[in-house]
Scaffold this active site. Structure first.
Site, mmCIF file in Angstrom:
data_model
loop_
_atom_site.group_PDB
_atom_site.id
_atom_site.type_symbol
_atom_site.label_atom_id
_atom_site.label_comp_id
_atom_site.label_asym_id
_atom_site.label_seq_id
_atom_site.Cartn_x
_atom_site.Cartn_y
_atom_site.Cartn_z
ATOM 1 N N ARG A 15 0.837 -1.195 0.000
ATOM 2 C CA ARG A 15 0.000 0.000 0.000
ATOM 3 C C ARG A 15 0.881 1.258 0.000
ATOM 4 N NH1 ARG A 15 -3.793 -1.422 5.058
ATOM 5 N NH2 ARG A 15 -1.833 -2.415 5.697
ATOM 6 N N LYS A 75 1.371 2.030 7.211
ATOM 7 C CA LYS A 75 1.673 1.245 8.411
ATOM 8 C C LYS A 75 2.589 2.020 9.359
ATOM 9 C CE LYS A 75 0.499 -2.046 9.650
ATOM 10 N NZ LYS A 75 -0.675 -2.219 10.531
ATOM 11 N N TYR A 94 -1.248 4.779 10.420
ATOM 12 C CA TYR A 94 -1.681 3.851 11.466
ATOM 13 C C TYR A 94 -0.525 3.647 12.442
ATOM 14 C CZ TYR A 94 -5.829 2.463 8.799
ATOM 15 O OH TYR A 94 -7.034 2.450 8.143
ATOM 16 N N HIS A 96 -1.251 2.018 16.195
ATOM 17 C CA HIS A 96 -1.574 0.893 17.090
ATOM 18 C C HIS A 96 -0.541 0.778 18.216
ATOM 19 C CE1 HIS A 96 -4.697 -0.425 14.323
ATOM 20 N NE2 HIS A 96 -3.831 -0.372 13.327
ATOM 21 N N GLU A 118 -6.110 5.312 13.421
ATOM 22 C CA GLU A 118 -7.094 4.447 14.094
ATOM 23 C C GLU A 118 -7.797 5.096 15.276
ATOM 24 O OE1 GLU A 118 -3.240 3.535 16.263
ATOM 25 O OE2 GLU A 118 -3.838 3.876 14.168
ATOM 26 N N VAL A 239 -12.494 -7.832 18.031
ATOM 27 C CA VAL A 239 -12.714 -6.968 19.194
ATOM 28 C C VAL A 239 -11.880 -5.696 19.071
ATOM 29 C CG1 VAL A 239 -12.545 -6.829 21.709
ATOM 30 C CG2 VAL A 239 -13.183 -8.983 20.605
ATOM 31 N N ALA A 268 -7.920 -8.638 15.460
ATOM 32 C CA ALA A 268 -7.525 -7.704 16.514
ATOM 33 C C ALA A 268 -6.029 -7.750 16.821
ATOM 34 C CB ALA A 268 -8.320 -8.001 17.791
ATOM 35 N N ASP A 270 -3.543 -6.399 15.491
ATOM 36 C CA ASP A 270 -2.894 -5.077 15.457
ATOM 37 C C ASP A 270 -2.838 -4.452 16.843
ATOM 38 O OD1 ASP A 270 -2.099 -4.783 12.865
ATOM 39 O OD2 ASP A 270 -3.882 -3.737 12.201
#
Length: 372
Positions: A15, A75, A94, A96, A118, A239, A268, A270
């Site tokens: 990406r 990422k 992102y 995380h 996120e 979740v 989940a 990540d």
């Protein structure tokens, strides 16, 4: 503002942070774009495409990081990229962070302003920059789960849809949000027997209206999760606690009781995963077996379909990238509390409460650091 788009370096990640149409939009707003050579090659976008949209093509990632005021990625930055971030530079991607202690420390030490896709919100309480990838990951969850159930992949040899005279496979989806809903749609399309476990009564009502009688909806308790998980052929974990580590709802004991060759797809992952037996994997080696159950725990699932994912993500991120570039991050966040919710690290401080709590940092509210 000078905006930089480096080529993604995470394993098998194709990406790209901005596509040519987004570049053109930013250029028309008076900004300069610097795109690393071959950044879009993996999805069929050439350097010439970026140049035609008004970007300058850079020879190296080092040049992009050194010259850009804002870095737009997909990422989380890898270790070699973290070392190139600098004080005052904006990072929009992102992150995380609740599952990434080392990355958080690197961002804190760099002094950069790190805004996480996120945790950006919207007026409905949703997560608009996470939603497109949750849609992709959810749909992929049923797809890759069905593949992993094949005997050659280590699975039990079960066709999710069954055939006349043979019962369909049992799919249990934990979490009824965007990813869970899309996983359910795909699993029902394969004619599997589908159960969604969700803790929000309002959401259960919505799911029942949307899917009944094709889908079973169950209120989430430890007992219900155990009852359905141990009898499932495919468990898809979706979740989400925004910005925080995912709770471990599926225990090792539950996994031990599952049929040999059953499959867990932990979307989940990540955020650390919702299963005690989950650990991060890559597209190069996506699965492993634990307690005789096949686990698929790829941390960048949408990267498997990077062209679709990139364009879907750009549709969502472009308005926020424009606001940051046009106004500067301080004014953009002052004007938009939903964008402000995306601020995770600023000038050496952790500004997202769940990340600070999960990783043991002092929490400094975004309002406080932006007003300083």
């Amino acid at each position: 503002m000078r905006i930089g788009v480096p080529k993604e370096v995470k394993t098998l990640e194709f990406r790209v942070g901005l596509v040519p149409s987004s570049v053109r939009e930013l250029v028309q707003h008076g900004h300069e774009l610097l795109v690393e050579t071959k950044a879009g090659e993996g999805i069929g976008i050439t350097d010439a495409d970026f140049a035609a949209a008004g970007a300058q093509v850079a020879g190296t990632a080092e040049q992009v990081f050194a010259e850009a005021d804002m870095i737009v990625k997909v990422k989380e930055p890898q270790p070699e990229e973290v070392g190139m971030l600098r004080e005052g530079q904006i990072l929009f991607t992102y992150l995380h962070l609740a599952a990434e202690a080392d990355l958080t420390r690197g961002l804190v030490d760099s002094g950069c302003t790190a805004i996480a896709y996120e945790t950006v919100t919207d007026h409905r309480g949703g997560l608009p920059l996470l939603a497109p990838m949750s849609e992709v990951a959810g749909r992929m969850g049923a797809q890759v789960g069905a593949h992993c159930l094949e005997k050659e992949q280590g699975g039990a040899g079960i066709l999710l849809g069954g055939v006349p005279g043979v019962a369909p496979g049992k799919v249990v989806i934990i979490g009824g949000g965007v990813a869970g809903t899309n996983a359910a749609r795909m699993a029902m399309g394969l004619e599997a027997s589908v159960t969604i476990i969700e803790r929000s009564l309002h959401r259960l009502y919505e799911l029942d209206l949307q899917f009944a009688p094709k889908c079973n909806t169950i209120y989430s308790t430890a007992h219900a999760i155990e009852e359905y998980v141990v009898n499932a052929d495919l468990v898809i974990g979706t979740v989400l606690l925004p910005g925080a580590a995912a709770p471990k709802l599926v225990t090792r004991d539950m996994v031990r009781q599952m049929r040999r060759g059953s499959v867990i797809v932990d979307i989940a992952i990540d955020q650390g995963g919702c299963c005690e037996t989950s650990r991060p994997t890559t597209h190069a080696e996506p699965t492993y077996r634990d307690e005789e159950v096949v686990h698929y725990c790829v941390t960048n699932m949408p990267g498997a379909v990077p062209r679709t994912s990139t364009f879907a993500l750009n549709n969502a991120t472009l308005p926020f990238a424009l606001a940051l570039a046009d106004k500067g991050y301080r004014q953009a966040m002052a004007d938009d509390p939903h964008l402000r919710a995306g601020l995770n690290v600023h000038a050496g401080r952790v500004t997202y409460e769940a990340v600070a709590r999960d990783l043991g940092y002092d929490y400094t509210p975004a309002d406080t650091v932006l007003a300083a």
